[in-house]
Design a protein around this motif. Sequence first.
Motif, PDB file in Angstrom:
ATOM      1  N   LEU A  68       0.473  -1.652  -0.157  1.00  0.00           N
ATOM      2  CA  LEU A  68      -0.146   0.061   0.208  1.00  0.00           C
ATOM      3  C   LEU A  68       0.876   1.067   0.439  1.00  0.00           C
ATOM      4  CD1 LEU A  68      -3.088   1.056  -0.780  1.00  0.00           C
ATOM      5  CD2 LEU A  68      -2.845   1.375   2.507  1.00  0.00           C
ATOM      6  N   ALA A  69       1.889   1.452   0.986  1.00  0.00           N
ATOM      7  CA  ALA A  69       2.703   2.416   0.826  1.00  0.00           C
ATOM      8  C   ALA A  69       3.592   2.909  -0.802  1.00  0.00           C
ATOM      9  CB  ALA A  69       3.757   2.089   1.652  1.00  0.00           C
ATOM     10  N   ASP A  70       4.045   1.272  -1.503  1.00  0.00           N
ATOM     11  CA  ASP A  70       4.542   1.962  -2.734  1.00  0.00           C
ATOM     12  C   ASP A  70       3.549   2.794  -3.393  1.00  0.00           C
ATOM     13  OD1 ASP A  70       6.643   1.147  -1.740  1.00  0.00           O
ATOM     14  OD2 ASP A  70       6.811  -0.103  -2.690  1.00  0.00           O
ATOM     15  N   ALA A  71       1.852   1.760  -3.482  1.00  0.00           N
ATOM     16  CA  ALA A  71       0.975   2.479  -4.745  1.00  0.00           C
ATOM     17  C   ALA A  71       0.628   3.736  -4.526  1.00  0.00           C
ATOM     18  CB  ALA A  71      -0.216   1.739  -4.305  1.00  0.00           C
ATOM     19  N   ARG A  72       0.761   4.190  -2.834  1.00  0.00           N
ATOM     20  CA  ARG A  72       0.372   5.499  -2.595  1.00  0.00           C
ATOM     21  C   ARG A  72       1.380   6.414  -3.470  1.00  0.00           C
ATOM     22  NH1 ARG A  72      -0.345   4.742   4.112  1.00  0.00           N
ATOM     23  NH2 ARG A  72      -1.945   4.542   3.732  1.00  0.00           N
ATOM     24  N   LEU A  73       2.515   6.055  -3.112  1.00  0.00           N
ATOM     25  CA  LEU A  73       3.868   6.519  -3.919  1.00  0.00           C
ATOM     26  C   LEU A  73       3.386   6.761  -5.230  1.00  0.00           C
ATOM     27  CD1 LEU A  73       6.937   5.106  -2.191  1.00  0.00           C
ATOM     28  CD2 LEU A  73       6.270   7.584  -2.315  1.00  0.00           C
ATOM     29  N   LEU A  74       3.311   6.151  -6.378  1.00  0.00           N
ATOM     30  CA  LEU A  74       3.003   5.996  -7.170  1.00  0.00           C
ATOM     31  C   LEU A  74       1.366   7.240  -7.955  1.00  0.00           C
ATOM     32  CD1 LEU A  74       2.817   2.046  -8.248  1.00  0.00           C
ATOM     33  CD2 LEU A  74       4.532   3.627  -8.657  1.00  0.00           C
ATOM     34  N   TRP A  75       0.643   7.370  -6.868  1.00  0.00           N
ATOM     35  CA  TRP A  75      -0.015   8.426  -6.895  1.00  0.00           C
ATOM     36  C   TRP A  75      -0.207   9.150  -6.502  1.00  0.00           C
ATOM     37  CZ3 TRP A  75      -4.261  10.840  -9.009  1.00  0.00           C
ATOM     38  CH2 TRP A  75      -5.470  11.327  -7.839  1.00  0.00           C
ATOM     39  N   ASP A  76       1.010   9.495  -5.422  1.00  0.00           N
ATOM     40  CA  ASP A  76       1.596  11.009  -5.567  1.00  0.00           C
ATOM     41  C   ASP A  76       2.291  11.009  -6.502  1.00  0.00           C
ATOM     42  OD1 ASP A  76       0.547  10.698  -2.747  1.00  0.00           O
ATOM     43  OD2 ASP A  76       2.659   9.472  -1.948  1.00  0.00           O
ATOM     44  N   LEU A  77       3.102  10.710  -7.140  1.00  0.00           N
ATOM     45  CA  LEU A  77       4.599  10.316  -8.225  1.00  0.00           C
ATOM     46  C   LEU A  77       3.431  11.265  -9.657  1.00  0.00           C
ATOM     47  CD1 LEU A  77       7.536  10.590  -9.597  1.00  0.00           C
ATOM     48  CD2 LEU A  77       6.164   8.270 -10.130  1.00  0.00           C
ATOM     49  N   TRP A  78       2.253  10.131  -9.592  1.00  0.00           N
ATOM     50  CA  TRP A  78       1.535  10.853 -10.748  1.00  0.00           C
ATOM     51  C   TRP A  78       0.652  12.373 -10.329  1.00  0.00           C
ATOM     52  CZ3 TRP A  78      -0.129   8.601 -14.913  1.00  0.00           C
ATOM     53  CH2 TRP A  78      -1.845   8.762 -15.269  1.00  0.00           C
ATOM     54  N   ARG A  79       0.007  12.672  -9.328  1.00  0.00           N
ATOM     55  CA  ARG A  79       0.053  14.045  -9.400  1.00  0.00           C
ATOM     56  C   ARG A  79       1.357  15.603  -8.909  1.00  0.00           C
ATOM     57  NH1 ARG A  79      -3.408  13.352  -3.735  1.00  0.00           N
ATOM     58  NH2 ARG A  79      -1.813  12.179  -3.451  1.00  0.00           N
ATOM     59  N   CYS A  80       2.474  14.715  -9.003  1.00  0.00           N
ATOM     60  CA  CYS A  80       3.682  15.914  -9.388  1.00  0.00           C
ATOM     61  C   CYS A  80       3.732  15.842 -10.675  1.00  0.00           C
ATOM     62  CB  CYS A  80       4.477  15.041  -8.394  1.00  0.00           C
ATOM     63  SG  CYS A  80       5.990  15.498  -8.365  1.00  0.00           S
TER      64      CYS A  80
END
Length: 481
Positions: free
Chosen positions: A155-167
């Motif tokens: 879940l932590a890595d999936a959140r990072l991908l969502w953060d990366l997408w928004r970034c």
Amino acid sequence: MNPVLARERFVFVDLETSGANFANDRIIEIGLVEVDSHGAREWSALVNPEAPVSSFITGLTGIDDSMLRSAPTFAQVAPSLLDKLRGKLLIAHNARFDYGFLRGEFKRLGIEFRAPTLCTVKLSRKLFPQHHRHNLDTLVTRHGLAVAGSRHRALADARLLWDLWRCWHGQVPVETIRSAVANIVGRPELPAQIDAEVIDDLPEAAGAYAFYGEGERLLLLRRATNIRRQVLAHFTAAKRETPLLRDLRRVDWRDAAGELGARLHEIGLARSAARAGPEEGEQQPGGSSRTAHSELCSWQLRAQESGDFPPQLVLAQDLDFAVADDLFGLYPSPREALRSLRKLADAHRLCYKLLGLDDRAKAGPCAAYRQKSCRGVCIGRETLALHGARVLIALAKFKLRPWPYKGPLVLLERDEFGMREDVHLVDRWRLVATVHSEEALQERLANGPTRQPFDPDIYRVIGRCLHAGKIGIRPLPPFSL
């Protein structure tokens, strides 16, 4: 939710697994961030792999056997997981890994799972081509992202991908991102007669693929380092009206860990098409015909007391070419063998009579001598021993290599990501089977040696592979009969 960020339904996915091999390893944790016009929702689950987890994986993820013992199996989480994934764009870092494991787990349950995928490694390369490293840790540092939780937890890595997408949407124009995504994910326009779902199944792996027309007629057979990329390249707008695409009715492929498996699959597809395709003797695009091996022959040389080496034509159906030590050349038919021998005789000024290309009982010089292309052994101007030595020299580069092992051999081939291992079981230059686990290998060995005929193409491919020495080999004891 900003409609720019959630123009369609997508799900950021990360998996933790018991290893990197699709065939043998299992999912141990799933993390999802589902995103649509209603917002973002998180979901995660530990998954019992029904087998012990190695200390390496525990050290990497923090997940141990005690945590997984009471967790649900994949079969138990599959219904809710499928509901969360269905109809969404699946976004993952190195999506081939996550998608491959998901498909494998669903397949074990008899479920054909398909989804369009977007790899954030590929997207990062397109958006930021000036950078050379695109692993997740590098992207976290490069874009100043905060890790909420432990790295290498799903879940932590999936959140990072969502953060990366928004970034990325804050750094790069939206149309640039959409264009890059369309380039990676977008389906080409297929001929109307081709099922669009074929695109979802195409693997990003080495292998071979074939295009078929009406009546299973083979139209095209190719080897590929990336099947998906190479097949999709046929469906560009510029090629849409070509005869190949107009006649196309079906696409088939066989994926592999690397070059050896791809070459073997290419031969296998050619052989299958030859058995089902044209009439007797008609050539296939794969370079084979129904009669490809029925007349397979070679020249056998055995020394005579006189020092002569008269060549004798032998057929593969009468002699195992894998174990004979005195064979030279592989020919699809006696006619081709004679044609090649005549060319060799002319090039090396050999005698037609001693090679069996002219009547030995007939008095006088051979036809080659009369054409000034024989040194005259047929009329005593050259010794039999010297002529025999020249025959051996002329044929040396065509000598068949007898099988150099006492028993079968395992050739181990891994893909560049370490996610797949092909175990090629080979015996007497014959491909017995390709399996993906030690258990499957032992099961096949228990069935005894193969009865397949000697195949010249497989002989050449395996011979080149052994000569190159680039993949692992494991000699095995002889089959117990």
